[in-house]
Design a protein around this motif. Structure first.
Motif, PDB file in Angstrom:
ATOM      1  N   THR A 122      48.669   5.663  -6.979  1.00 31.68           N
ATOM      2  CA  THR A 122      47.930   4.604  -7.678  1.00 31.68           C
ATOM      3  C   THR A 122      48.866   4.004  -8.712  1.00 31.68           C
ATOM      4  N   HIS A 126      46.007   8.950 -13.806  1.00 34.72           N
ATOM      5  CA  HIS A 126      45.349   9.531 -14.991  1.00 34.72           C
ATOM      6  C   HIS A 126      46.335  10.415 -15.756  1.00 34.72           C
ATOM      7  N   LEU A 131      49.456  11.938 -20.558  1.00 30.71           N
ATOM      8  CA  LEU A 131      50.722  12.202 -21.259  1.00 30.71           C
ATOM      9  C   LEU A 131      50.815  11.355 -22.520  1.00 30.71           C
ATOM     10  N   ASN A 141      54.533  21.858 -10.884  1.00 29.79           N
ATOM     11  CA  ASN A 141      53.526  21.615  -9.831  1.00 29.79           C
ATOM     12  C   ASN A 141      53.098  20.145  -9.808  1.00 29.79           C
ATOM     13  N   ASN A 142      53.805  19.299 -10.644  1.00 28.43           N
ATOM     14  CA  ASN A 142      53.490  17.880 -10.726  1.00 28.43           C
ATOM     15  C   ASN A 142      52.075  17.620 -11.227  1.00 28.43           C
ATOM     16  N   LEU A 144      49.271  17.780 -14.648  1.00 28.57           N
ATOM     17  CA  LEU A 144      49.238  17.829 -16.106  1.00 28.57           C
ATOM     18  C   LEU A 144      48.980  19.269 -16.516  1.00 28.57           C
ATOM     19  N   MET A 155      40.011  14.844 -14.218  1.00 32.13           N
ATOM     20  CA  MET A 155      40.133  13.667 -15.093  1.00 32.13           C
ATOM     21  C   MET A 155      39.742  12.380 -14.372  1.00 32.13           C
ATOM     22  N   TRP A 196      60.055  18.593 -14.586  1.00 31.57           N
ATOM     23  CA  TRP A 196      59.772  17.169 -14.735  1.00 31.57           C
ATOM     24  C   TRP A 196      60.511  16.582 -15.927  1.00 31.57           C
ATOM     25  N   ALA A 200      61.822  11.346 -13.763  1.00 25.58           N
ATOM     26  CA  ALA A 200      61.743  12.102 -12.510  1.00 25.58           C
ATOM     27  C   ALA A 200      60.794  11.420 -11.544  1.00 25.58           C
ATOM     28  N   ARG A 202      58.245  11.479  -8.386  1.00 24.12           N
ATOM     29  CA  ARG A 202      57.341  12.525  -7.901  1.00 24.12           C
ATOM     30  C   ARG A 202      57.982  13.322  -6.776  1.00 24.12           C
ATOM     31  N   LEU A 215      44.502  24.212  -4.109  1.00 25.07           N
ATOM     32  CA  LEU A 215      44.188  24.563  -5.504  1.00 25.07           C
ATOM     33  C   LEU A 215      45.077  25.646  -6.116  1.00 25.07           C
TER      34      LEU A 215
HETATM   35  C1  B12 Z   1      47.063  10.781  -4.730  1.00 25.04           C
HETATM   36  C2  B12 Z   1      46.588  12.081  -5.365  1.00 25.04           C
HETATM   37  C3  B12 Z   1      46.878  13.300  -4.703  1.00 25.04           C
HETATM   38  C4  B12 Z   1      47.770  13.340  -3.491  1.00 25.04           C
HETATM   39  C5  B12 Z   1      49.234  13.188  -3.945  1.00 25.04           C
HETATM   40  C6  B12 Z   1      49.567  14.067  -5.174  1.00 25.04           C
HETATM   41  C7  B12 Z   1      50.370  13.356  -6.267  1.00 25.04           C
HETATM   42  N1  B12 Z   1      50.798  14.139  -7.212  1.00 25.04           N
HETATM   43  O1  B12 Z   1      50.573  12.163  -6.277  1.00 25.04           O
HETATM   44  C8  B12 Z   1      47.412  14.735  -2.880  1.00 25.04           C
HETATM   45  C9  B12 Z   1      46.292  14.554  -1.855  1.00 25.04           C
HETATM   46  C10 B12 Z   1      48.589  15.488  -2.250  1.00 25.04           C
HETATM   47  C11 B12 Z   1      46.843  15.447  -4.098  1.00 25.04           C
HETATM   48  C12 B12 Z   1      46.731  16.830  -4.193  1.00 25.04           C
HETATM   49  C13 B12 Z   1      46.241  17.480  -5.292  1.00 25.04           C
HETATM   50  N2  B12 Z   1      45.647  16.931  -6.370  1.00 25.04           N
HETATM   51 CO1  B12 Z   1      45.531  15.019  -6.655  1.00 25.04          CO
HETATM   52  N3  B12 Z   1      45.358  13.175  -7.125  1.00 25.04           N
HETATM   53  C14 B12 Z   1      45.846  12.100  -6.570  1.00 25.04           C
HETATM   54  C15 B12 Z   1      45.425  10.839  -7.378  1.00 25.04           C
HETATM   55  C16 B12 Z   1      44.238  10.210  -6.667  1.00 25.04           C
HETATM   56  C17 B12 Z   1      46.507   9.764  -7.626  1.00 25.04           C
HETATM   57  C18 B12 Z   1      47.827  10.347  -8.233  1.00 25.04           C
HETATM   58  C19 B12 Z   1      48.930   9.301  -8.205  1.00 25.04           C
HETATM   59  O2  B12 Z   1      48.694   8.115  -8.415  1.00 25.04           O
HETATM   60  N4  B12 Z   1      50.143   9.771  -7.957  1.00 25.04           N
HETATM   61  C20 B12 Z   1      51.276   8.848  -7.878  1.00 25.04           C
HETATM   62  C21 B12 Z   1      52.528   9.485  -8.507  1.00 25.04           C
HETATM   63  C22 B12 Z   1      53.690   8.543  -8.464  1.00 25.04           C
HETATM   64  O3  B12 Z   1      52.262   9.715  -9.875  1.00 25.04           O
HETATM   65  P1  B12 Z   1      52.149  11.176 -10.458  1.00 25.04           P
HETATM   66  O4  B12 Z   1      51.868  12.126  -9.410  1.00 25.04           O
HETATM   67  O5  B12 Z   1      51.212  11.101 -11.588  1.00 25.04           O
HETATM   68  O6  B12 Z   1      53.518  11.558 -11.000  1.00 25.04           O
HETATM   69  C23 B12 Z   1      54.578  10.872 -11.472  1.00 25.04           C
HETATM   70  C24 B12 Z   1      54.519   9.768 -12.474  1.00 25.04           C
HETATM   71  O7  B12 Z   1      53.251   9.665 -12.943  1.00 25.04           O
HETATM   72  C25 B12 Z   1      55.487  10.136 -13.562  1.00 25.04           C
HETATM   73  N5  B12 Z   1      54.878  10.138 -14.840  1.00 25.04           N
HETATM   74  C26 B12 Z   1      53.906  10.891 -15.207  1.00 25.04           C
HETATM   75  N6  B12 Z   1      53.614  10.643 -16.455  1.00 25.04           N
HETATM   76  C27 B12 Z   1      54.483   9.724 -16.916  1.00 25.04           C
HETATM   77  C28 B12 Z   1      54.596   9.115 -18.189  1.00 25.04           C
HETATM   78  C29 B12 Z   1      55.530   8.184 -18.371  1.00 25.04           C
HETATM   79  C30 B12 Z   1      55.661   7.508 -19.745  1.00 25.04           C
HETATM   80  C31 B12 Z   1      56.318   7.857 -17.321  1.00 25.04           C
HETATM   81  C32 B12 Z   1      57.327   6.809 -17.504  1.00 25.04           C
HETATM   82  C33 B12 Z   1      56.215   8.455 -16.079  1.00 25.04           C
HETATM   83  C34 B12 Z   1      55.263   9.400 -15.885  1.00 25.04           C
HETATM   84  O8  B12 Z   1      55.867  11.462 -13.344  1.00 25.04           O
HETATM   85  C35 B12 Z   1      55.212  11.995 -12.240  1.00 25.04           C
HETATM   86  C36 B12 Z   1      56.225  12.649 -11.346  1.00 25.04           C
HETATM   87  O9  B12 Z   1      57.242  11.760 -11.071  1.00 25.04           O
HETATM   88  C37 B12 Z   1      45.035  11.509  -8.757  1.00 25.04           C
HETATM   89  C38 B12 Z   1      43.925  10.769  -9.533  1.00 25.04           C
HETATM   90  C39 B12 Z   1      44.511   9.561 -10.265  1.00 25.04           C
HETATM   91  N7  B12 Z   1      43.973   8.393  -9.969  1.00 25.04           N
HETATM   92  O10 B12 Z   1      45.450   9.700 -11.052  1.00 25.04           O
HETATM   93  C40 B12 Z   1      44.589  12.935  -8.334  1.00 25.04           C
HETATM   94  C41 B12 Z   1      44.957  14.109  -9.268  1.00 25.04           C
HETATM   95  C42 B12 Z   1      46.383  13.935  -9.771  1.00 25.04           C
HETATM   96  N8  B12 Z   1      44.929  15.283  -8.395  1.00 25.04           N
HETATM   97  C43 B12 Z   1      44.549  16.371  -9.002  1.00 25.04           C
HETATM   98  C44 B12 Z   1      44.527  17.673  -8.433  1.00 25.04           C
HETATM   99  C45 B12 Z   1      43.885  18.798  -9.257  1.00 25.04           C
HETATM  100  C46 B12 Z   1      45.091  17.916  -7.163  1.00 25.04           C
HETATM  101  C47 B12 Z   1      45.137  19.268  -6.416  1.00 25.04           C
HETATM  102  C48 B12 Z   1      45.384  20.521  -7.239  1.00 25.04           C
HETATM  103  C49 B12 Z   1      43.807  19.375  -5.650  1.00 25.04           C
HETATM  104  C50 B12 Z   1      43.653  20.573  -4.704  1.00 25.04           C
HETATM  105  N9  B12 Z   1      42.484  20.625  -4.132  1.00 25.04           N
HETATM  106  O11 B12 Z   1      44.541  21.370  -4.479  1.00 25.04           O
HETATM  107  C51 B12 Z   1      46.322  18.993  -5.422  1.00 25.04           C
HETATM  108  C52 B12 Z   1      47.686  19.384  -6.106  1.00 25.04           C
HETATM  109  C53 B12 Z   1      48.866  18.530  -5.656  1.00 25.04           C
HETATM  110  C54 B12 Z   1      49.988  18.482  -6.690  1.00 25.04           C
HETATM  111  N10 B12 Z   1      50.504  19.658  -7.049  1.00 25.04           N
HETATM  112  O12 B12 Z   1      50.316  17.394  -7.163  1.00 25.04           O
HETATM  113  C55 B12 Z   1      44.113  16.088 -10.433  1.00 25.04           C
HETATM  114  C56 B12 Z   1      45.204  16.594 -11.419  1.00 25.04           C
HETATM  115  C57 B12 Z   1      44.656  17.378 -12.607  1.00 25.04           C
HETATM  116  C58 B12 Z   1      45.827  17.839 -13.484  1.00 25.04           C
HETATM  117  N11 B12 Z   1      45.660  18.931 -14.189  1.00 25.04           N
HETATM  118  O13 B12 Z   1      46.882  17.195 -13.501  1.00 25.04           O
HETATM  119  C59 B12 Z   1      43.930  14.508 -10.416  1.00 25.04           C
HETATM  120  C60 B12 Z   1      44.237  13.828 -11.739  1.00 25.04           C
HETATM  121  C61 B12 Z   1      42.475  14.227  -9.975  1.00 25.04           C
HETATM  122  C62 B12 Z   1      41.382  14.680 -10.973  1.00 25.04           C
HETATM  123  N12 B12 Z   1      40.166  14.389 -10.635  1.00 25.04           N
HETATM  124  O14 B12 Z   1      41.622  15.252 -12.009  1.00 25.04           O
HETATM  125  N13 B12 Z   1      46.448  14.555  -5.055  1.00 25.04           N
END
Ligand code: B12
Length: 236
Positions: A122, A126, A131, A141-142, A144, A155, A196, A200, A202, A215
């Motif tokens: 997305t 969140h 952060l 574990n990527n 929060l 969240m 992280w 970094a 993802r 989980l």
């Molecule tokens: C798509 C998604 C998935 C996908 C892809 C996972 C992923 N990490 O992207 C799949 C289906 C695999 C998945 C699995 C799970 N998910 Co999920 N998922 C999502 C979703 C819908 C979108 C996440 C997203 O946009 N990712 C895109 C990438 C690029 O972003 P990112 O992962 O956040 O990480 C990068 C950037 O954000 C960057 N970044 C982060 N912060 C910052 C700050 C700054 C300033 C900057 C510059 C950059 C930066 O660093 C990160 C790494 O590079 C979110 C809900 C939401 N709308 O946010 C829930 C969410 C992340 N999931 C969640 C959970 C709990 C899980 C599972 C544990 C569920 C399970 N049943 O096992 C697994 C664990 C997977 C894992 N270890 O990541 C929770 C996380 C809670 C927490 N404590 O963080 C969320 C928030 C949903 C919720 N209702 O709370 N998920």
């Protein structure tokens, strides 16, 4: 005005069982990320200790729940639906009050065509908002990780231009150190054991296409376990 609005929204969310509420300044994010809004409301529900104990004491909790046809009663799943529903209702409440708001619930992101199914991402996760709220860091574990609850949170977020007292923090440095519990618990080797950092990507941390959403990386994180131990005074 900002204080009154903030109190109004907090009271409303607390009455719905939300126990994490933060107002965050997202004016510095790109228009693609903040959709032109200056503030984000991050709302979260922590997972129960009983649930965390059951999941961490089970070899294959999700597999078992699926086998028993009970997966739709899984607490994380139910809280994910609840935080998304509350976010949708909050956005409507804010627009009915004369301001603009955009719910980042999974359904609304899908309906608005901003959920990238191919890359599973997305524009403004969140976690990124969390952060900037100063809640913790992104673990190996990527997820929060918060000092208080570990990763045991569901969240959602609402973007808005309603008047709120917001915060903005630089992301906290990773506190994972040499720990590799999440990587060791990931049966499909989706996690790469990397620390992280703000730049970094993802993919350096996780191969999301291998993830089976079991989980384990969330529940077995040592900060999640510390939360369980602290509250229950026992180790799982
Ligand atoms: C798509 C998604 C998935 C996908 C892809 C996972 C992923 N990490 O992207 C799949 C289906 C695999 C998945 C699995 C799970 N998910 Co999920 N998922 C999502 C979703 C819908 C979108 C996440 C997203 O946009 N990712 C895109 C990438 C690029 O972003 P990112 O992962 O956040 O990480 C990068 C950037 O954000 C960057 N970044 C982060 N912060 C910052 C700050 C700054 C300033 C900057 C510059 C950059 C930066 O660093 C990160 C790494 O590079 C979110 C809900 C939401 N709308 O946010 C829930 C969410 C992340 N999931 C969640 C959970 C709990 C899980 C599972 C544990 C569920 C399970 N049943 O096992 C697994 C664990 C997977 C894992 N270890 O990541 C929770 C996380 C809670 C927490 N404590 O963080 C969320 C928030 C949903 C919720 N209702 O709370 N998920």
């Amino acid at each position: 005005m900002k204080v009154r609005m903030g109190n109004l929204l907090r009271e409303r969310l607390q009455s719905q069982g939300v126990n994490m509420i933060h107002f965050v300044d997202i004016s510095g994010m790109s228009p693609n990320q903040n959709r032109g809004f200056s503030s984000a409301i991050l709302l979260g529900m922590t997972l129960s200790l009983q649930y965390l104990k059951i999941v961490s004491n089970s070899d294959d909790y999700v597999g078992q729940m699926k086998m028993d046809g009970l997966i739709d009663q899984d607490e994380f799943h139910l809280k994910e639906l609840a935080t998304d529903r509350i976010a949708d209702e909050l956005a409507k409440y804010i627009t009915d009050s004369g301001y603009e708001a955009f719910s980042q619930s999974e359904n609304n992101l899908l309906n608005e065509g901003v959920y990238n199914e191919k890359y599973k991402s997305t524009p403004l996760p969140h976690k990124t908002i969390a952060l900037m709220a100063g809640l913790g860091w992104i673990g190996k574990n990527n997820l929060l990780v918060t000092p208080e609850y570990g990763c045991a949170i569901s969240m959602c977020s609402v973007l808005t231009n309603s008047p709120l007292n917001t915060v903005w923090n630089l992301p906290t440095k990773s506190q994972c150190g040499d720990c590799s519990i999440c990587e060791n618990n990931c049966n499909v080797d989706a996690l790469k054991g990397q620390t992280w950092g703000i730049c970094a990507s993802r993919d350096r941390l996780i191969d999301v296409f291998k993830c089976t959403t079991c989980l384990k990386c969330m529940v077995n994180c040592r900060y999640t376990q510390a939360y369980v131990t602290k509250e229950l005074g026992i180790t799982c």
